[in-house]
Design a protein around this motif. Sequence first.
Motif, mmCIF file in Angstrom:
data_model
loop_
_atom_site.group_PDB
_atom_site.id
_atom_site.type_symbol
_atom_site.label_atom_id
_atom_site.label_comp_id
_atom_site.label_asym_id
_atom_site.label_seq_id
_atom_site.Cartn_x
_atom_site.Cartn_y
_atom_site.Cartn_z
ATOM 1 N N MET A 156 0.859 -1.166 0.000
ATOM 2 C CA MET A 156 0.000 0.000 0.000
ATOM 3 C C MET A 156 0.907 1.232 0.000
ATOM 4 S SD MET A 156 -2.748 1.298 2.858
ATOM 5 C CE MET A 156 -3.640 -0.190 2.952
ATOM 6 N N THR A 157 0.984 1.899 -1.104
ATOM 7 C CA THR A 157 1.860 3.060 -1.201
ATOM 8 C C THR A 157 1.146 4.360 -0.873
ATOM 9 O OG1 THR A 157 1.384 3.220 -3.561
ATOM 10 C CG2 THR A 157 3.331 1.952 -2.907
ATOM 11 N N ASN A 158 -0.118 4.485 -1.252
ATOM 12 C CA ASN A 158 -0.877 5.710 -0.977
ATOM 13 C C ASN A 158 -2.148 5.364 -0.204
ATOM 14 O OD1 ASN A 158 0.913 7.385 -2.325
ATOM 15 N ND2 ASN A 158 -0.079 7.011 -4.299
ATOM 16 N N PRO A 159 -2.133 5.430 1.126
ATOM 17 C CA PRO A 159 -3.363 5.139 1.875
ATOM 18 C C PRO A 159 -4.409 6.217 1.641
ATOM 19 C CG PRO A 159 -1.648 5.934 3.338
ATOM 20 C CD PRO A 159 -1.024 5.781 1.974
#
Length: 58
Positions: A1-4
């Motif tokens: 998950m890079t951009n929550p």
Amino acid sequence: MTNPTPRATQRPANFTPPEHWTNDPAPAPQPIVQGEDPDGLDPTRFGDWEKNGIAIDF
């Protein structure tokens, strides 16, 4: 998950709080008052009851 998913920081413009909501500060915690315990067992010591040296939960 890079951009929550970003969290909402403001309520929607059409939000109306219920009448029972207040902005009063939280009350200060009160100290614990130890009462008489005829058996000598104190359930608040560790959050458990102790019987014959063994802690038990309910």
